[in-house]
Each structure stands twice: as structure tokens, then as C-alpha cells.
Design a protein around this motif. Structure first.
Motif, PDB file in Angstrom:
ATOM      1  N   HIS A  37      64.249  56.029   5.013  1.00 46.13           N
ATOM      2  CA  HIS A  37      64.005  57.397   5.464  1.00 46.13           C
ATOM      3  C   HIS A  37      62.558  57.795   5.183  1.00 46.13           C
ATOM      4  O   HIS A  37      62.021  57.497   4.116  1.00 46.13           O
ATOM      5  N   PRO A  38      61.893  58.479   6.123  1.00 51.71           N
ATOM      6  CA  PRO A  38      60.476  58.837   5.952  1.00 51.71           C
ATOM      7  C   PRO A  38      60.184  59.601   4.660  1.00 51.71           C
ATOM      8  O   PRO A  38      59.153  59.355   4.014  1.00 51.71           O
ATOM      9  N   GLN A  39      61.062  60.497   4.263  1.00 53.55           N
ATOM     10  CA  GLN A  39      60.787  61.282   3.064  1.00 53.55           C
ATOM     11  C   GLN A  39      60.916  60.452   1.789  1.00 53.55           C
ATOM     12  O   GLN A  39      60.186  60.653   0.822  1.00 53.55           O
ATOM     13  N   ASP A 210      70.930  61.972   7.555  1.00 52.91           N
ATOM     14  CA  ASP A 210      69.915  60.986   7.928  1.00 52.91           C
ATOM     15  C   ASP A 210      69.043  61.508   9.066  1.00 52.91           C
ATOM     16  O   ASP A 210      68.572  60.758   9.902  1.00 52.91           O
ATOM     17  N   LYS A 212      65.726  63.022  10.876  1.00 56.11           N
ATOM     18  CA  LYS A 212      64.309  62.725  10.710  1.00 56.11           C
ATOM     19  C   LYS A 212      63.482  63.736  11.507  1.00 56.11           C
ATOM     20  O   LYS A 212      63.940  64.202  12.547  1.00 56.11           O
ATOM     21  N   PRO A 213      62.305  64.124  11.040  1.00 62.60           N
ATOM     22  CA  PRO A 213      61.628  63.590   9.849  1.00 62.60           C
ATOM     23  C   PRO A 213      62.127  64.172   8.537  1.00 62.60           C
ATOM     24  O   PRO A 213      61.761  63.690   7.483  1.00 62.60           O
ATOM     25  N   GLU A 214      62.965  65.227   8.600  1.00 64.35           N
ATOM     26  CA  GLU A 214      63.449  65.863   7.380  1.00 64.35           C
ATOM     27  C   GLU A 214      64.955  65.725   7.262  1.00 64.35           C
ATOM     28  O   GLU A 214      65.686  66.001   8.208  1.00 64.35           O
TER      29      GLU A 214
END
Length: 306
Positions: A37-39, A210, A212-214
Motif C-alpha cells: 500500500h502506498p501509505q 485497501d 488508494k492512495p489513502e
């Protein structure tokens, strides 16, 4: 003779091991999705930058110190728990064919005295033994892609997923990064101090999406009908308002919370934005910036989110 003894042992363990029918809580972590995950990647990069500037160990180096690998983070971990007996088992789902290798590694990670004892239960290879801290543990190889770990004095039997509450199993296999689901026990619902509105509660879930981006934190309560859910919503809204006005609490936790009721389900949702991440880092403090038993990690208490 040996097979007969094992059959007797397995039959005896059925009375003392965690039974699938008793499971009323699951905690699931989707390792592969969480790690990608980006975060989470953003936080790991921040961790490594802080480690480098302070002369500490990177995230990967600290994993190595704990005898863990990046590949292990890709597994799916699910804890199946009985609230009545306080017993539980952790099931690890690996990539196809990877479980036997992890089965051997886990014996080293648990550091059984004298290497532990290898036996077989219900046709599954098992390591059991006493760890360095004196606790007893068991590792069971259920299949080429699944391992079961259980603590306690008795050897576990493989969990029969078909006997676990179907709604719990759906939550255990959800697409969320992290998900906790609980089916209230009869004792909980019948407690004298339980609110009347809560007696119609069917299930509670708390998860991290899940998206994205948050990602988003989502709390859900499933009730018998919308009326019961709306009554509980009114009570929860009052409590949240009180928390937001409390100057002793960081009100960033309580901002931007969305809520609604539909189909007997009460839903609260909070996007994990930069403000919430900063609040979490500052609240958790040094414990967030340090992996267990691994020294030299950076202190993220005053780190800002880029």
C-alpha cells in the motif's frame, strides 16, 4: 502401534484444543496488500530516512535481527479466537508451496529448547516445544500453503473452517488490509450492564480498507434492523462529539468521520489522511518507531508526513 497412539492422542486433544465451533472473533492481516500500500511504503521510507540520519538500523535490517524476511511479510495472517475460553490459533497462508520452508524457519524463530519435538497430528507434521521464555508453543503444517500456530500445553488439531460462523469466515477472507470481526457471545448480550440497544447486535467489524492512495478506517455494527442501528448511532455520535471537544485528546482522530445506517448496518468511516497519520505517530511515539527487541531505530514522534 505408533499410529494408534497418535489417534488416541488426537481424540483426547479434541476436548482441550480450540474448537472451530467456539470461534467468535477473527483478526486478519493481508500481508501482501498491506506491504504494497502506498501509505505503508511511505512510512517505511520515512523510517529508513530517520534511521540513516540517526545511525540506526533500517526496517529491513531490523527484520533480519528478528529472523524475519520481506517474504514473510507477504503472507496472510489470521487469528481465530474464542472469547469464552481465551484460546486461539494463528493461521498463516503463504504462497503455494512455501509453507514447508516457513514451517522450518518458524521453529528457529520460536527458538524451541533443544530444537523442539517433531511429531504428527491428524496427518500433519508438528513441531512442539518450550521457548526460551518458558512458554509452550506448537507449529502445525496444515498444507503446502498453510501453517497453524497455537500456544498452550496441548497440541492443536487443524481448525475445521467449515464449522466456523460463515459471516466470520467472510470477514477473515475480506479484501481489507487489516480486519477485526467479532460475533457477540450470548454472555455478552445478556450482561446486566449491556445497553438494551446493544442486545440486537449481530456482529462488529473494524478494518483498514485497501483504497488508494489513502486507506480508510471503517467501523461497522450489524444490528437486527435499521431502527436498532439508528438508536446506537445516536449514542455513539454523542460520545464522539464529547471526545472531539475534550482538549486532553488529539481531536484529529475525530475529524472527518462519516457515518450512515443501511440494511441494519451502522457504518463509521475515517480516511487515513496526513493529519490522522501525524496524530497516530505522535500518540504512539517511540513505540511506533521501534520494532520489538531491535535497537537503533529512529524516533518518529515528531516526524511530519511529506
Amino acid at each position: 502401534m505408533r499410529s494408534k497412539l497418535l489417534a488416541v492422542l488426537a481424540a483426547g486433544l479434541a476436548a482441550v484444543s480450540l474448537r472451530a465451533a467456539d470461534v467468535d472473533m477473527v483478526i486478519a492481516v493481508n500481508g501482501a496488500a498491506l506491504n504494497a500500500h502506498p501509505q505503508v511504503m511511505q512510512l517505511r521510507e520515512k523510517f529508513d530516512r530517520e534511521a540513516k540520519s540517526s545511525g540506526g538500523k533500517s526496517f529491513a535490517e531490523q527484520l533480519g535481527a528478528l529472523k524475519l524476511t520481506e517474504e514473510m511479510l507477504e503472507n496472510r495472517l489470521t487469528a481465530y479466537i474464542s472469547l469464552d475460553t481465551r484460546e486461539g490459533a494463528v493461521v498463516i497462508d503463504t504462497k503455494e508451496g512455501k509453507a514447508p520452508e516457513l514451517f522450518e524457519k518458524l521453529r528457529d524463530i520460536l527458538n524451541f529448547r533443544d530444537g523442539g519435538t517433531k511429531t504428527e497430528v491428524a496427518g500433519c507434521p508438528v513441531y512442539t516445544g518450550v521457548t526460551a521464555d518458558g512458554s509452550r508453543g506448537t507449529i502445525l503444517l496444515k498444507s503446502p500453503s498453510q501453517i497453524q500456530i497455537q500456544a498452550g500445553e496441548s497440541l492443536p488439531l487443524p481448525l475445521n473452517f467449515g464449522r466456523i460462523n460463515k459471516n466470520l469466515m467472510l470477514e477473515a477472507k475480506s479484501g481489507r488490509l487489516v480486519n477485526i470481526a467479532l460475533v457477540p457471545t450470548e454472555e455478552m448480550l445478556a450482561a446486566p450492564d449491556a445497553m438494551p440497544q446493544m442486545k440486537s447486535l449481530r456482529m462488529i467489524t473494524l478494518g483498514l480498507t485497501d483504497t488508494k492512495p489513502e486507506a480508510a478506517i471503517v467501523f461497522e455494527g450489524l444490528f437486527k434492523n435499521d431502527e436498532a442501528a439508528m438508536e446506537v448511532k445516536g449514542l455513539v455520535d454523542v460520545v464522539l462529539f464529547g471526545f472531539e471537544q475534550n482538549q486532553a485528546l488529539d481531536n484529529r482522530f475525530f475529524r472527518k468521520i462519516e457515518s450512515n445506517v443501511a440494511g441494519g448496518k451502522l457504518i463509521y468511516r475515517r480516511v487515513v489522511d496526513d493529519g490522522l497519520l501525524e496524530a497516530i505517530l505522535q500518540t504512539v511515539g517511540g513505540r511506533f518507531g521501534r520494532l520489538p527487541e531491535a535497537a537503533g531505530s529512529p524516533d518518529l514522534r515528531h516526524a511530519s508526513i511529506p
